[in-house]
Motif scaffolding. Sequence first.
Motif, PDB file in Angstrom:
ATOM      1  N   ALA A 194       0.807  -1.220   0.000  1.00  0.00           N
ATOM      2  CA  ALA A 194       0.000   0.000   0.000  1.00  0.00           C
ATOM      3  C   ALA A 194       0.838   1.268   0.000  1.00  0.00           C
ATOM      4  CB  ALA A 194      -0.946   0.008   1.209  1.00  0.00           C
ATOM      5  N   TYR A 195       2.121   1.157   0.370  1.00  0.00           N
ATOM      6  CA  TYR A 195       2.958   2.362   0.421  1.00  0.00           C
ATOM      7  C   TYR A 195       4.115   2.352  -0.572  1.00  0.00           C
ATOM      8  CZ  TYR A 195       0.352   3.998   4.444  1.00  0.00           C
ATOM      9  OH  TYR A 195      -0.654   4.452   5.253  1.00  0.00           O
ATOM     10  N   THR A 196       4.203   1.309  -1.392  1.00  0.00           N
ATOM     11  CA  THR A 196       5.219   1.287  -2.456  1.00  0.00           C
ATOM     12  C   THR A 196       4.599   1.133  -3.840  1.00  0.00           C
ATOM     13  OG1 THR A 196       5.515  -1.117  -2.317  1.00  0.00           O
ATOM     14  CG2 THR A 196       6.936   0.262  -0.916  1.00  0.00           C
ATOM     15  N   GLY A 197       3.404   0.542  -3.928  1.00  0.00           N
ATOM     16  CA  GLY A 197       2.760   0.364  -5.227  1.00  0.00           C
ATOM     17  C   GLY A 197       3.306  -0.788  -6.037  1.00  0.00           C
ATOM     18  N   SER A 329      -3.006   6.454  -4.974  1.00  0.00           N
ATOM     19  CA  SER A 329      -3.906   7.436  -4.380  1.00  0.00           C
ATOM     20  C   SER A 329      -3.250   8.169  -3.218  1.00  0.00           C
ATOM     21  CB  SER A 329      -5.180   6.738  -3.901  1.00  0.00           C
ATOM     22  OG  SER A 329      -6.006   7.618  -3.160  1.00  0.00           O
ATOM     23  N   LEU A 330      -2.591   7.429  -2.333  1.00  0.00           N
ATOM     24  CA  LEU A 330      -1.958   8.048  -1.169  1.00  0.00           C
ATOM     25  C   LEU A 330      -0.789   8.932  -1.592  1.00  0.00           C
ATOM     26  CD1 LEU A 330      -1.978   5.041   1.341  1.00  0.00           C
ATOM     27  CD2 LEU A 330      -3.577   6.966   1.209  1.00  0.00           C
ATOM     28  N   ALA A 331      -0.037   8.501  -2.615  1.00  0.00           N
ATOM     29  CA  ALA A 331       1.093   9.303  -3.089  1.00  0.00           C
ATOM     30  C   ALA A 331       0.609  10.610  -3.710  1.00  0.00           C
ATOM     31  CB  ALA A 331       1.915   8.499  -4.097  1.00  0.00           C
ATOM     32  N   ILE A 332      -0.431  10.532  -4.522  1.00  0.00           N
ATOM     33  CA  ILE A 332      -0.954  11.730  -5.185  1.00  0.00           C
ATOM     34  C   ILE A 332      -1.543  12.696  -4.156  1.00  0.00           C
ATOM     35  CG2 ILE A 332      -2.727  12.573  -6.778  1.00  0.00           C
ATOM     36  CD1 ILE A 332      -2.284   9.889  -8.329  1.00  0.00           C
ATOM     37  N   SER A 333      -2.272  12.154  -3.170  1.00  0.00           N
ATOM     38  CA  SER A 333      -2.853  13.014  -2.140  1.00  0.00           C
ATOM     39  C   SER A 333      -1.779  13.670  -1.283  1.00  0.00           C
ATOM     40  CB  SER A 333      -3.807  12.206  -1.252  1.00  0.00           C
ATOM     41  OG  SER A 333      -3.100  11.220  -0.520  1.00  0.00           O
ATOM     42  N   ALA A 334      -0.580  13.038  -1.233  1.00  0.00           N
ATOM     43  CA  ALA A 334       0.537  13.615  -0.487  1.00  0.00           C
ATOM     44  C   ALA A 334       1.312  14.632  -1.316  1.00  0.00           C
ATOM     45  CB  ALA A 334       1.474  12.506  -0.019  1.00  0.00           C
ATOM     46  N   ASN A 337       3.955  14.243  -7.972  1.00  0.00           N
ATOM     47  CA  ASN A 337       3.573  14.577  -9.338  1.00  0.00           C
ATOM     48  C   ASN A 337       3.494  13.319 -10.189  1.00  0.00           C
ATOM     49  OD1 ASN A 337       6.210  13.945 -10.479  1.00  0.00           O
ATOM     50  ND2 ASN A 337       6.935  15.861  -9.554  1.00  0.00           N
ATOM     51  N   VAL A 338       3.041  13.481 -11.426  1.00  0.00           N
ATOM     52  CA  VAL A 338       2.768  12.329 -12.273  1.00  0.00           C
ATOM     53  C   VAL A 338       4.033  11.545 -12.597  1.00  0.00           C
ATOM     54  CG1 VAL A 338       2.909  13.691 -14.397  1.00  0.00           C
ATOM     55  CG2 VAL A 338       1.627  11.556 -14.391  1.00  0.00           C
ATOM     56  N   LYS A 339       5.173  12.235 -12.770  1.00  0.00           N
ATOM     57  CA  LYS A 339       6.406  11.526 -13.086  1.00  0.00           C
ATOM     58  C   LYS A 339       6.875  10.689 -11.905  1.00  0.00           C
ATOM     59  CE  LYS A 339       8.749  11.475 -16.122  1.00  0.00           C
ATOM     60  NZ  LYS A 339       8.811  10.485 -17.224  1.00  0.00           N
ATOM     61  N   ALA A 340       6.695  11.201 -10.704  1.00  0.00           N
ATOM     62  CA  ALA A 340       7.085  10.435  -9.514  1.00  0.00           C
ATOM     63  C   ALA A 340       6.221   9.192  -9.369  1.00  0.00           C
ATOM     64  CB  ALA A 340       6.966  11.314  -8.268  1.00  0.00           C
ATOM     65  N   HIS A 347       5.253   2.329 -14.542  1.00  0.00           N
ATOM     66  CA  HIS A 347       4.490   2.462 -15.782  1.00  0.00           C
ATOM     67  C   HIS A 347       5.422   2.784 -16.936  1.00  0.00           C
ATOM     68  CE1 HIS A 347       0.361   3.402 -13.738  1.00  0.00           C
ATOM     69  NE2 HIS A 347       0.637   2.114 -13.790  1.00  0.00           N
ATOM     70  N   ALA A 348       5.012   2.375 -18.142  1.00  0.00           N
ATOM     71  CA  ALA A 348       5.843   2.606 -19.325  1.00  0.00           C
ATOM     72  C   ALA A 348       5.960   4.081 -19.668  1.00  0.00           C
ATOM     73  CB  ALA A 348       5.280   1.830 -20.513  1.00  0.00           C
ATOM     74  N   SER A 349       4.949   4.875 -19.312  1.00  0.00           N
ATOM     75  CA  SER A 349       4.969   6.301 -19.643  1.00  0.00           C
ATOM     76  C   SER A 349       4.099   7.064 -18.662  1.00  0.00           C
ATOM     77  CB  SER A 349       4.451   6.536 -21.068  1.00  0.00           C
ATOM     78  OG  SER A 349       3.070   6.205 -21.142  1.00  0.00           O
ATOM     79  N   ALA A 350       4.332   8.376 -18.598  1.00  0.00           N
ATOM     80  CA  ALA A 350       3.493   9.231 -17.767  1.00  0.00           C
ATOM     81  C   ALA A 350       2.066   9.268 -18.310  1.00  0.00           C
ATOM     82  CB  ALA A 350       4.084  10.641 -17.706  1.00  0.00           C
ATOM     83  N   ALA A 351       1.939   9.125 -19.624  1.00  0.00           N
ATOM     84  CA  ALA A 351       0.599   9.111 -20.229  1.00  0.00           C
ATOM     85  C   ALA A 351      -0.223   7.940 -19.693  1.00  0.00           C
ATOM     86  CB  ALA A 351       0.715   9.027 -21.743  1.00  0.00           C
ATOM     87  N   MET A 352       0.434   6.805 -19.508  1.00  0.00           N
ATOM     88  CA  MET A 352      -0.260   5.646 -18.963  1.00  0.00           C
ATOM     89  C   MET A 352      -0.709   5.918 -17.530  1.00  0.00           C
ATOM     90  SD  MET A 352       1.202   1.768 -18.535  1.00  0.00           S
ATOM     91  CE  MET A 352       0.193   0.477 -17.758  1.00  0.00           C
ATOM     92  N   THR A 353       0.142   6.575 -16.749  1.00  0.00           N
ATOM     93  CA  THR A 353      -0.216   6.916 -15.371  1.00  0.00           C
ATOM     94  C   THR A 353      -1.409   7.856 -15.340  1.00  0.00           C
ATOM     95  OG1 THR A 353       2.105   6.687 -14.744  1.00  0.00           O
ATOM     96  CG2 THR A 353       0.672   7.832 -13.198  1.00  0.00           C
ATOM     97  N   LEU A 354      -1.376   8.873 -16.200  1.00  0.00           N
ATOM     98  CA  LEU A 354      -2.494   9.823 -16.246  1.00  0.00           C
ATOM     99  C   LEU A 354      -3.776   9.155 -16.703  1.00  0.00           C
ATOM    100  CD1 LEU A 354      -0.812  13.045 -17.678  1.00  0.00           C
ATOM    101  CD2 LEU A 354      -1.910  12.774 -15.451  1.00  0.00           C
ATOM    102  N   ASP A 355      -3.666   8.257 -17.691  1.00  0.00           N
ATOM    103  CA  ASP A 355      -4.848   7.556 -18.181  1.00  0.00           C
ATOM    104  C   ASP A 355      -5.457   6.690 -17.090  1.00  0.00           C
ATOM    105  OD1 ASP A 355      -6.662   6.643 -20.328  1.00  0.00           O
ATOM    106  OD2 ASP A 355      -5.654   4.722 -20.028  1.00  0.00           O
ATOM    107  N   THR A 356      -4.595   6.095 -16.259  1.00  0.00           N
ATOM    108  CA  THR A 356      -5.082   5.190 -15.219  1.00  0.00           C
ATOM    109  C   THR A 356      -5.624   5.945 -14.017  1.00  0.00           C
ATOM    110  OG1 THR A 356      -3.394   3.592 -15.918  1.00  0.00           O
ATOM    111  CG2 THR A 356      -4.461   3.200 -13.795  1.00  0.00           C
ATOM    112  N   TYR A 357      -4.965   7.036 -13.664  1.00  0.00           N
ATOM    113  CA  TYR A 357      -5.319   7.724 -12.415  1.00  0.00           C
ATOM    114  C   TYR A 357      -5.681   9.187 -12.629  1.00  0.00           C
ATOM    115  CZ  TYR A 357      -3.170   3.569 -10.398  1.00  0.00           C
ATOM    116  OH  TYR A 357      -2.874   2.277 -10.073  1.00  0.00           O
TER     117      TYR A 357
END
Length: 390
Positions: A194-197, A329-334, A337-340, A347-357
């Motif tokens: 839950a704290y490393t993903g 969710s916990l990382a974003i609320s803390a 940023n998307v790259k982190a 994830h293969a790309s930041a676009a994938m992260t944004l699409d997912t979350y």
Amino acid sequence: MSGGSVEPYTTSKGRLWMVRYRDENNRQRKRKGFTTKRDATLALADLQVKLARGEWIDPNASKVTVGVLAVPWLEGTTHLKATTRNNLESTLNVHVLPHWNNREVGTIRPTMVRAWVSAKVADGVGATVLERALGILRQILAQAVDDRRLPSNPCDNVRVPRREHSPRGYLTHQQVEALAVECGRDATIVRFLAYTGLRWGEMAALRVSDFDMLRRRVQITRAVAEVKGEVVVSTPKTREKRSVPFPAFLADELAERMVGRGRDNLVFSSDGSTFTRVSNWRPRVFNKAVKRCQLAAEEQRRKEARAGDPTTPGFPTISPHDLRHTAASLAISAGANVKAVQTMLGHASAAMTLDTYADLFPDDLEAVAGALDAARSAACAPAVPSTQQA
């Protein structure tokens, strides 16, 4: 190659026309059944153009079935990871071959493929599985195009419905801790995920040597998966190694799990050498702990309802993989940023992260507008005149 000819012939139904021509190997060919000389002449001209361009397709070559071509296609996937290949083979057998196995590739039309996709959607097949199934059929027919069995791929302009992410059970910090406590001696597994993903397979493969306890970092270099009942060790999902930080509060718990173990011993294992399988751990430990958390939350809400409005949130039904979503969710609320978040999750790309979350990242539109306003004011402010010298 000769120019070919158009000739009449007689049948019980009257006179028809045939085309005689030679193929690219100079073999005599003919096509019959044209009702007019004009149709036969146009067909001959079309054949001559295709032969000149190297686009001619042997009618017999297009009679091969999808099932026959699926064999070399599957053999060509041996370079893929075992888990990926197993998913492809399962999808091929469950969703593709039952419909297309005996179909000659030359008879497949885009409308047929679209109808098949629509039928799958009506049957409740999810977008992810349907994308994979259509992709398999597209690749099999692409082989037929490459081998000049087909002039074009009937799947090329066929699309599946867009994916709709199902609601995810994001846990709060308090819910993560409650779940960890309910998991007893495996509490560290819950907190760590839950704290490393990390994905389950990445966590299960971690050895003592993968941890840098001073920097509080863990190196992700491999992963395990279950394929047809067997544990397979391979690279992480995106094939890229990465370094992931873990919070300081986990350091002591992790160190305790490493006591008495060598550098090559597994950390999240009962004996240091046996991989912990999610297929066993989930029903034996995790699902029961989730149920107890749900019952406790319901009881707390009933108590609060008697005194007013309940404030304790309900505990969602989740899987171990949802702890990965919770980490995001916990990382974003803390404030991550998307790259982190992309780096943490692998994830293969930041676009994938944004699409997912995308739903988790704040819009910040008002903040952007305010910052632009302040920047313009500072840049375009009138200069203060300098003091005149006496």
